[in-house]
Design a protein around this motif. Sequence first.
Motif, PDB file in Angstrom:
ATOM      1  N   ILE A 175       0.843  -1.198   0.000  1.00  0.00           N
ATOM      2  CA  ILE A 175       0.000   0.000   0.000  1.00  0.00           C
ATOM      3  C   ILE A 175       0.878   1.246   0.000  1.00  0.00           C
ATOM      4  CG2 ILE A 175      -1.797   1.275   1.220  1.00  0.00           C
ATOM      5  CD1 ILE A 175      -2.344  -1.555   2.633  1.00  0.00           C
ATOM      6  N   ASP A 176       0.781   2.022  -1.052  1.00  0.00           N
ATOM      7  CA  ASP A 176       1.482   3.304  -1.181  1.00  0.00           C
ATOM      8  C   ASP A 176       0.425   4.386  -0.973  1.00  0.00           C
ATOM      9  OD1 ASP A 176       2.396   5.763  -2.419  1.00  0.00           O
ATOM     10  OD2 ASP A 176       3.992   4.608  -3.359  1.00  0.00           O
ATOM     11  N   LYS A 178      -0.896   8.398   0.230  1.00  0.00           N
ATOM     12  CA  LYS A 178      -0.498   9.808   0.255  1.00  0.00           C
ATOM     13  C   LYS A 178      -1.650  10.646   0.812  1.00  0.00           C
ATOM     14  CE  LYS A 178       2.639   9.252  -3.655  1.00  0.00           C
ATOM     15  NZ  LYS A 178       2.492   7.789  -3.719  1.00  0.00           N
ATOM     16  N   LEU A 243      -4.965   9.656  -1.337  1.00  0.00           N
ATOM     17  CA  LEU A 243      -4.976   8.699  -2.424  1.00  0.00           C
ATOM     18  C   LEU A 243      -4.143   7.491  -2.030  1.00  0.00           C
ATOM     19  CD1 LEU A 243      -5.097   9.240  -6.135  1.00  0.00           C
ATOM     20  CD2 LEU A 243      -3.213   7.814  -5.327  1.00  0.00           C
ATOM     21  N   VAL A 244      -4.697   6.298  -2.230  1.00  0.00           N
ATOM     22  CA  VAL A 244      -3.976   5.066  -1.914  1.00  0.00           C
ATOM     23  C   VAL A 244      -3.820   4.243  -3.186  1.00  0.00           C
ATOM     24  CG1 VAL A 244      -4.679   5.008   0.495  1.00  0.00           C
ATOM     25  CG2 VAL A 244      -6.100   3.860  -1.204  1.00  0.00           C
ATOM     26  N   THR A 245      -2.605   3.793  -3.422  1.00  0.00           N
ATOM     27  CA  THR A 245      -2.296   2.927  -4.553  1.00  0.00           C
ATOM     28  C   THR A 245      -1.908   1.572  -3.986  1.00  0.00           C
ATOM     29  OG1 THR A 245      -1.507   4.822  -5.836  1.00  0.00           O
ATOM     30  CG2 THR A 245      -0.868   2.635  -6.610  1.00  0.00           C
ATOM     31  N   CYS A 246      -2.755   0.581  -4.204  1.00  0.00           N
ATOM     32  CA  CYS A 246      -2.573  -0.741  -3.604  1.00  0.00           C
ATOM     33  C   CYS A 246      -2.138  -1.730  -4.689  1.00  0.00           C
ATOM     34  CB  CYS A 246      -3.879  -1.223  -2.967  1.00  0.00           C
ATOM     35  SG  CYS A 246      -4.585  -0.066  -1.788  1.00  0.00           S
ATOM     36  N   HIS A 247      -0.943  -2.284  -4.516  1.00  0.00           N
ATOM     37  CA  HIS A 247      -0.403  -3.256  -5.459  1.00  0.00           C
ATOM     38  C   HIS A 247      -0.740  -4.650  -4.948  1.00  0.00           C
ATOM     39  CE1 HIS A 247       1.965  -0.056  -7.429  1.00  0.00           C
ATOM     40  NE2 HIS A 247       2.064   0.422  -6.201  1.00  0.00           N
ATOM     41  N   VAL A 281      -9.076   7.304 -13.919  1.00  0.00           N
ATOM     42  CA  VAL A 281      -8.137   7.285 -12.796  1.00  0.00           C
ATOM     43  C   VAL A 281      -8.687   8.095 -11.621  1.00  0.00           C
ATOM     44  CG1 VAL A 281      -5.783   7.803 -12.049  1.00  0.00           C
ATOM     45  CG2 VAL A 281      -6.209   7.044 -14.400  1.00  0.00           C
ATOM     46  N   ASP A 300      -1.490  -4.415 -13.869  1.00  0.00           N
ATOM     47  CA  ASP A 300      -0.085  -4.064 -13.684  1.00  0.00           C
ATOM     48  C   ASP A 300       0.688  -4.547 -14.909  1.00  0.00           C
ATOM     49  OD1 ASP A 300       2.484  -3.526 -12.693  1.00  0.00           O
ATOM     50  OD2 ASP A 300       1.903  -4.089 -10.658  1.00  0.00           O
ATOM     51  N   VAL A 307      -3.333  -3.124  -9.907  1.00  0.00           N
ATOM     52  CA  VAL A 307      -3.183  -1.906  -9.108  1.00  0.00           C
ATOM     53  C   VAL A 307      -4.578  -1.384  -8.796  1.00  0.00           C
ATOM     54  CG1 VAL A 307      -2.176   0.394  -8.981  1.00  0.00           C
ATOM     55  CG2 VAL A 307      -1.018  -1.393 -10.296  1.00  0.00           C
ATOM     56  N   ILE A 309      -6.627   1.592  -7.010  1.00  0.00           N
ATOM     57  CA  ILE A 309      -6.411   2.977  -6.590  1.00  0.00           C
ATOM     58  C   ILE A 309      -7.710   3.560  -6.043  1.00  0.00           C
ATOM     59  CG2 ILE A 309      -5.685   5.287  -7.322  1.00  0.00           C
ATOM     60  CD1 ILE A 309      -4.115   3.961  -9.584  1.00  0.00           C
TER      61      ILE A 309
END
Length: 346
Positions: A175-176, A178, A243-247, A281, A300, A307, A309
């Motif tokens: 989880i990235d 911001k 905003l969360v970017t979940c891989h 997006v 991905d 991914v 988001i």
Amino acid sequence: MTKLRIGVIGASGYTGADLIRLAAAHPNIEIGPLAAGAHAGQTLAEVFPHLGRVEAPTLTRAEETDWRGCDAVFSGLPHGAAQDIIKSLPEDLRVIDMSADFRLRDASVYEQWYGRAHEAQDLLAEAVYGLTEFYGPEIAEARLVACPGCYPTAVLLALLPLLSAGLIVADDIIIDAKSGISGAGRALKQNTLFAEAGEGLSPYAIGAHRHGPEIDQEISRAAGRDIVASFTPHLVPMSRGELVTCHVRLAEGVTVGDLRASLDSRYHDAAFAHLLPEGRVPATQHVRGSNHFIVNVFPDRLPGRAVVIGALDNLVKGSAGQALQNFNLMFGLPETTGLEQQPLFP
């Protein structure tokens, strides 16, 4: 029209201010006592000029406030302080807490991450986790609701449907995340000064953010076993937004289309959680000032991975708006009451 009288503890913080802003437009709410330590004795207009036209009493200290006559109290206090105040409130009051003090179900985990013993464990045992879209029936009956943190709200709304359906590998989640600077609170901190935070982007609390165990707690329940996710937050030089970017790794035979179908099924009739059209997006500017959460899924470039988001306003759906959404459920009101404002753009 029936009016429910509310009080706000921690009314001089960002979450308290946004709660008051939203409550002022709620047709069933009368704003009652407002408590704030350092700003006690000041008017709401003195503390927050943008709320100067809201009819509200002068701010008082929580321990000196008369909560009688209130139907519910919202708490926007920092962790640690919230449990001390909440356990002293009248037992007939319904409480919606926006702090971290009642989110973690295990008192030992709370002590490990927040550095003090939990001294209201009887209340901890009865608290309902306030992720509205997943605990609605329990919230409706609760006396004490523990609203999730802003990061967990975004992450869990993005991932819980996928985990519950077994569509992604629970042991491989990165989880990235911001968030805008308001997520750090209103207290003076060097790293949130304009000259320190402006024109830059920086990670913080790497591998040690307190929202990590809260995320783990809920994804573990969805997965049916203990899970630890990789979670790294970043500070973005904007006032609000998240905003969360979940891989994620897809389960055997699962496609990105399956993830979208699962989210669409889960949120098709949801008031505030929305799957965007394919290819669109999510962005923080599309939810700013609103109680909406938006999510989408993308393939991905690595085979077998996707991914996910999600975006929300950290002060609204990530805090005060979700608290008001839970209030509506607790008092049998339509979930959307007082929360139908559209996002601000630009």
